[in-house]
Enzyme design. Sequence first.
Site, PDB file in Angstrom:
ATOM      1  CB  SER A 159      49.889  39.291  27.836  1.00 51.87           C
ATOM      2  OG  SER A 159      51.022  39.280  28.694  1.00 51.87           O
ATOM      3  CE1 TYR A 185      51.253  44.081  26.331  1.00 56.99           C
ATOM      4  CE2 TYR A 185      51.801  43.150  28.475  1.00 56.99           C
ATOM      5  CZ  TYR A 185      51.625  42.991  27.112  1.00 56.99           C
ATOM      6  OH  TYR A 185      51.810  41.760  26.539  1.00 56.99           O
TER       7      TYR A 185
END
Length: 322
Positions: A159, A185
């Site tokens: 990501s 994350y």
Amino acid sequence: MPSAQKPIPSGFGAHTTAQEALGSRDLRGAFAIVTGGYSGIGLETARVLAGAGATVIVPARTPDKARAALAGVPGVELEHLDLAEPASIDAFARRFLDSGRPLHMLVNNAGIMACPLARDTRGFESQLAVNHLGHFQLTARLWPALRKARGARVVSVSSRGHRRAGIDFDDPHFERRPYDKWLAYGQAKTANVLFALALDARGEPHGVRAFSLHPGAILTDLVRHLSDEELRATGVRDEYGRVPAVNEFKSIEQGAATNVWCATSPQLEGMGGVYCEDVDIARVVAADAPHTWGVRPWAIDPDAAERLWARSEAWTGVSLNA
């Protein structure tokens, strides 16, 4: 030799769909595993690969949900897998290896994002455990099938969130520092990129190439842990709770395009170890770059990749030769 981290260019872009990225390629006789292949971009990836003739295995933590989502999609096999459970990973991999089939495409697509602090059965922080370590163990266990394909690709869905953090090798599991769901994350997504870099270095002599990617900003179930306030702050929802008519978000079909391209495109023949976005190889940008596109230096650092690989082997007790 790692491939150059710069656009080819491919001729595709942010609006390319998965079907367009695949083109007219015939995948009959090929076997693919797509984790998380029953929702969001994973489902579209599985659908497009199966539609081209590949046999697609979709391992799912909730098989009933997967069965409903994939109803009517031919060429798909459902299996059980929980990436947070090492025994479940080993059992799934063993079943596939016992089938005697080669594995041409492994799309490590499943993931979690910005969730509250949780730990797996080993005590590891859940985002790093699921997004990286589960796929590390899965890939290592499936290594014989990947080599058997004599030309396989491993695709790790990262990501643009990798820009939030590198790997904190001193406290990767938030045992001493305060837990921050976004740093966790970012760390996990950086791990996906470093994993592809290190795996490609090991796989190239055996015909196994690895890629990582940012699929684009897509509105999927991945945002389930975000509050309404956070959704508004990120532009996912407006002040009335609606999805804005014009925003940067891709459709599911566009979001799956880079998955499919990395897994199948002849444009990437002889290449590997690169981070891709918008159906092309991404540019390297400075660590403090203000924009969201591109790959940050810490995610393509070969020394960090090797350090993480060694840690991952120690944490999981698994190696490519085990």
